[in-house]
Design an enzyme around this catalytic site. Structure first.
Site, PDB file in Angstrom:
ATOM      1  N   THR A 138       0.822  -1.206   0.000  1.00  0.00           N
ATOM      2  CA  THR A 138       0.000   0.000   0.000  1.00  0.00           C
ATOM      3  C   THR A 138       0.861   1.263   0.000  1.00  0.00           C
ATOM      4  O   THR A 138       1.876   1.336   0.688  1.00  0.00           O
ATOM      5  CB  THR A 138      -0.916   0.017   1.231  1.00  0.00           C
ATOM      6  OG1 THR A 138      -1.734  -1.147   1.205  1.00  0.00           O
ATOM      7  CG2 THR A 138      -1.801   1.251   1.247  1.00  0.00           C
ATOM      8  N   ALA A 142      -2.011   4.704  -3.522  1.00  0.00           N
ATOM      9  CA  ALA A 142      -2.275   3.423  -4.180  1.00  0.00           C
ATOM     10  C   ALA A 142      -2.585   2.378  -3.125  1.00  0.00           C
ATOM     11  O   ALA A 142      -1.686   1.728  -2.603  1.00  0.00           O
ATOM     12  CB  ALA A 142      -1.081   2.990  -5.026  1.00  0.00           C
ATOM     13  N   GLY A 143      -3.870   2.253  -2.803  1.00  0.00           N
ATOM     14  CA  GLY A 143      -4.289   1.240  -1.852  1.00  0.00           C
ATOM     15  C   GLY A 143      -4.802   0.022  -2.591  1.00  0.00           C
ATOM     16  O   GLY A 143      -4.043  -0.833  -3.031  1.00  0.00           O
ATOM     17  N   THR A 170       1.387  -2.498   8.614  1.00  0.00           N
ATOM     18  CA  THR A 170       1.317  -3.166   9.909  1.00  0.00           C
ATOM     19  C   THR A 170       2.585  -3.969  10.149  1.00  0.00           C
ATOM     20  O   THR A 170       3.099  -4.614   9.242  1.00  0.00           O
ATOM     21  CB  THR A 170       0.093  -4.097   9.964  1.00  0.00           C
ATOM     22  OG1 THR A 170      -1.084  -3.312   9.775  1.00  0.00           O
ATOM     23  CG2 THR A 170       0.011  -4.818  11.293  1.00  0.00           C
ATOM     24  N   GLU A 255      -5.922 -13.302   2.571  1.00  0.00           N
ATOM     25  CA  GLU A 255      -6.006 -12.163   3.483  1.00  0.00           C
ATOM     26  C   GLU A 255      -7.450 -11.792   3.776  1.00  0.00           C
ATOM     27  O   GLU A 255      -7.816 -11.522   4.921  1.00  0.00           O
ATOM     28  CB  GLU A 255      -5.273 -10.964   2.876  1.00  0.00           C
ATOM     29  CG  GLU A 255      -5.343  -9.703   3.706  1.00  0.00           C
ATOM     30  CD  GLU A 255      -4.500  -8.570   3.131  1.00  0.00           C
ATOM     31  OE1 GLU A 255      -4.818  -7.391   3.412  1.00  0.00           O
ATOM     32  OE2 GLU A 255      -3.530  -8.868   2.403  1.00  0.00           O
TER      33      GLU A 255
END
Length: 391
Positions: A138, A142-143, A170, A255
């Site tokens: 990410t 741009a996610g 994370t 995910e």
């Protein structure tokens, strides 16, 4: 029926074996002993202690899906569902996502695309919790739109040189191994021009720009990463050059199942906590449970959670059989991300003023749940994935 009956609905599912039930029980006992007494402090500190993650590695929790050759249990996605649900039930979303990013969002990139040398060198430490992993795809602009990423990698002799930045990562501060997506196929929006790299803490040109402060998930460390002429040895290319997009898409399926299971674990536990509260709290001479509007609302929430759980379990089982479940996984991510927020809103409402206080678990759970409809694929993006498969 009391709150303690709800978890049994999961254990009676035909999709799970006795091994899964044992795993669920062991994880739940571990959380009760090693997590719940200490996790409030982790929220203050902003991260989960490395010692706790090593303990989880010693228990086998970090290698549920990994090969037995590296100390794993070699279970399928149903093992992940058990882990994610139980971590969600802990009520500490930051702790849960710290673990799940390591086990089911980052490490699978190595599992699926790593060559024998990479697996032998890195996987044992990941399974044991001696090293913690993150995935860096990410960017600020741009996610969900991976083709828009701007981080680049160019070949220079026996190294790739990475330039760019990653956002909202994370395990970004305290991680050791980062699976980084970068453009190697030149400018433009080509999916075919993305490659994956193994970046290790301490490599020249790689730095943590800053830890990020969040609304929820406070015990997960989240960071912005910077690559400034970061030199990565060619042997740290993960998979084939320019084929990284397919690795990313493959792992996004896992995910999203994982995040759906975490959300349902959170929602189930919120209903249990709230049931305990409303059956004891009195107002106007009655318990809140004796108010028809409250008990019917909670009954409907439970029905929705159980329906979503059956979709999750069935999809996970089908995935384990090798069936194509892209649309169903997108449904799970959209449905569970929205549902957990609906559940938390109502449960906090039924707690009244106490539910707004930081001492109430439901207050933290409300904050933690908000990101479930954003991270890992926003609801709107997931619904588009479903819609384009409807015609």
């Amino acid at each position: 029926m009391g709150a303690e009956d709800f978890p049994d609905q999961q254990q009676r599912s035909p999709y799970f074996s006795e091994e899964h039930s044992m795993l669920r029980d062991v994880i739940r006992r571990f959380i009760a002993k090693e997590v719940l007494p200490f996790a409030d402090q982790w929220e203050i500190n902003g991260y989960v202690p490395r010692e706790l993650l090593r303990k989880m590695g010693e228990q086998g929790f970090l290698g549920i899906r990994q090969s037995e050759a590296f100390g794993g249990a070699a279970m399928n996605v149903l093992g992940t569902v058990v882990l994610a649900e139980e971590l969600g039930r802990s009520t500490f979303g930051g702790f849960a996502i710290t673990v799940l990013v390591h086990t089911d969002m980052a490490s699978p990139h190595l599992q699926h695309a790593g060559n024998p040398a990479q697996l032998e060198r890195l996987m044992p430490d990941l399974v044991a919790g001696r090293k913690i992993a993150a995935v860096a795809m990410t960017e600020a602009g741009a996610g969900s739109d991976l083709a828009s990423m701007r981080t680049t990698a160019r070949l220079d002799g026996d190294h790739y040189v990475l330039n760019g930045a990653k956002m909202f990562i994370t395990n970004g501060v305290h991680g050791d191994i980062y699976f980084v997506a970068a453009k190697t196929g030149g400018p433009g929006r080509s999916h075919g021009g993305i490659s994956m790299f193994i970046v290790e803490k301490g490599m020249p040109g790689f730095s943590v720009a800053r830890p990020l402060s969040k609304q929820g998930w406070l015990s997960s460390d989240t960071a912005e990463l910077v690559f400034d002429e970061c030199r990565v040895p060619v042997q740290n290319l993960l998979g084939e050059e320019n084929k990284g997009f397919y690795s990313l898409v493959r792992n996004l399926q896992n995910e999203r199942i994982t995040l759906g299971a975490q959300a349902l674990g959170e929602a189930s536990r919120a209903i249990e906590i709230t049931l305990d509260y409303v059956t004891q709290r009195t107002a106007f001479g009655q318990t809140l449970w004796e108010k028809q509007a409250i008990r019917q609302k909670m009954a409907m929430l439970l029905a929705k959670v159980e329906a979503a759980r059956q979709l999750l379990y069935n999809t996970a089982w089908r995935d384990a059989q090798g069936q194509t479940v892209v649309a169903e996984v997108s449904m799970i991510k959209a449905l569970c991300g929205e549902l957990v927020n609906e559940v938390m809103y109502a449960c906090q409402q039924f707690h009244g003023g106490f539910g707004y206080m930081r001492e109430a678990p439901i207050e933290r759970m409300v904050r933690d749940a908000r990101v479930q409809s954003i991270g890992g694929g926003a609801t709107e993006v997931m619904l588009e994935e479903v819609a384009k498969r409807m015609v």
